[in-house]
Design an enzyme around this catalytic site. Structure first.
Site, PDB file in Angstrom:
ATOM      1  N   TYR A   1       0.761  -1.328  -0.203  1.00 40.13           N
ATOM      2  CA  TYR A   1      -0.099  -0.042   0.058  1.00 40.13           C
ATOM      3  C   TYR A   1       0.948   1.307  -0.043  1.00 40.13           C
ATOM      4  CZ  TYR A   1      -4.620  -2.135   0.589  1.00 40.13           C
ATOM      5  OH  TYR A   1      -5.925  -2.677   0.207  1.00 40.13           O
TER       6      TYR A   1
ATOM      7  N   PHE B   1      -5.064   7.372   6.813  1.00 38.83           N
ATOM      8  CA  PHE B   1      -5.680   5.953   7.088  1.00 38.83           C
ATOM      9  C   PHE B   1      -4.474   4.904   7.064  1.00 38.83           C
ATOM     10  CE2 PHE B   1      -7.294   6.965   2.699  1.00 38.83           C
ATOM     11  CZ  PHE B   1      -6.804   5.692   2.112  1.00 38.83           C
TER      12      PHE B   1
ATOM     13  N   ARG C   1     -13.526  -4.749 -10.480  1.00 39.88           N
ATOM     14  CA  ARG C   1     -13.782  -3.469  -9.598  1.00 39.88           C
ATOM     15  C   ARG C   1     -15.223  -3.531  -9.550  1.00 39.88           C
ATOM     16  NH1 ARG C   1      -9.886  -0.731  -6.827  1.00 39.88           N
ATOM     17  NH2 ARG C   1     -11.501   0.806  -6.408  1.00 39.88           N
TER      18      ARG C   1
ATOM     19  N   THR D   1     -15.203   1.844  -2.873  1.00 41.35           N
ATOM     20  CA  THR D   1     -14.313   1.540  -1.519  1.00 41.35           C
ATOM     21  C   THR D   1     -15.218   1.927  -0.509  1.00 41.35           C
ATOM     22  OG1 THR D   1     -12.806   2.567  -2.867  1.00 41.35           O
ATOM     23  CG2 THR D   1     -12.394   2.552  -0.450  1.00 41.35           C
TER      24      THR D   1
ATOM     25  N   ARG E   1     -19.039  -5.532  -1.633  1.00 42.29           N
ATOM     26  CA  ARG E   1     -18.543  -4.522  -0.543  1.00 42.29           C
ATOM     27  C   ARG E   1     -20.158  -4.157  -0.243  1.00 42.29           C
ATOM     28  NH1 ARG E   1     -13.637  -1.248  -3.019  1.00 42.29           N
ATOM     29  NH2 ARG E   1     -12.129  -2.374  -1.897  1.00 42.29           N
TER      30      ARG E   1
ATOM     31  N   HIS F   1      -9.757  -6.328  -1.911  1.00 38.87           N
ATOM     32  CA  HIS F   1      -8.924  -5.495  -2.949  1.00 38.87           C
ATOM     33  C   HIS F   1      -9.043  -5.782  -4.318  1.00 38.87           C
ATOM     34  CE1 HIS F   1      -5.454  -2.979  -4.116  1.00 38.87           C
ATOM     35  NE2 HIS F   1      -5.310  -4.177  -4.955  1.00 38.87           N
TER      36      HIS F   1
ATOM     37  N   GLU G   1       1.220  -5.200  -8.940  1.00 38.45           N
ATOM     38  CA  GLU G   1       0.681  -6.010  -7.626  1.00 38.45           C
ATOM     39  C   GLU G   1       0.673  -7.465  -8.015  1.00 38.45           C
ATOM     40  OE1 GLU G   1      -2.679  -2.165  -6.302  1.00 38.45           O
ATOM     41  OE2 GLU G   1      -3.318  -4.300  -7.242  1.00 38.45           O
TER      42      GLU G   1
END
Ligand code: IDP
Ligand code: MG
Length: 138
Positions: A49, A57, A85, A91, A102, A115, A126
């Protein structure tokens, strides 16, 4: 064909949602081309990250990511980055569309189950962060 990185975060693993996430991937033609369960170190979570290192955060997020094991997957499919996504949802679970992972399961903005990479460059870096070429099938 595109590839993207998916993580079932520690909250998703602890709440028994690995299968639920994988079911949605498979039902939506996102093929798993690599997968492993790992327990990240703090340094590994901070490295993953790093783009968020100046965010308020960051410390909380990286500590959350080492609070338990995670399941990391590389996914492949047509427009895999955007389509995954879409499956995840926004998010902030309160803003996520109905039927998204989510929206259906997250209870906090930080602990949001999954994620997903946000673009081709982040997807490539990634996937490379977690998997070497021998670990990617197909
Ligand atoms: P994304 O996971 O939807 O791509 P990012 O903005 O990249 O969202 O943020 C990475 C992760 O950091 C989020 O998934 C969430 O766990 C956490 N996060 C993002 N924004 C906040 C916030 O405002 N408060 C607490 N945690 C946050
Ligand atoms: Mg992101």
């Amino acid at each position: 064909m595109e590839r993207t990185l998916s993580i079932v975060k520690p909250d998703g693993v602890a709440r028994g949602l690995i299968g639920e996430v994988i079911k949605r991937l498979e039902q939506n033609d996102l093929k798993i081309v690599a997968m492993k369960m790992i327990y990240l170190s703090l340094a590994q979570a901070q490295g993953f990250y790093a783009v968020h290192k100046d965010k308020p955060f960051f410390e909380s997020l990286t500590n959350f990511m080492i609070s338990g094991p995670v399941v990391v997957m590389a996914l492949e499919g047509e427009r895999a980055i955007a389509r995954y996504r879409d499956l995840m949802g926004a998010t902030d679970y309160r803003k996520a569309a109905e039927g998204t992972i989510r929206k259906d399961f997250a209870k906090e903005i930080e602990k949001n189950i999954v994620h997903g990479s946000d673009g081709p460059e982040s997807a490539a870096s990634e996937i490379g962060y977690f998997f070497n070429r021998l670990e990617l099938v197909a």
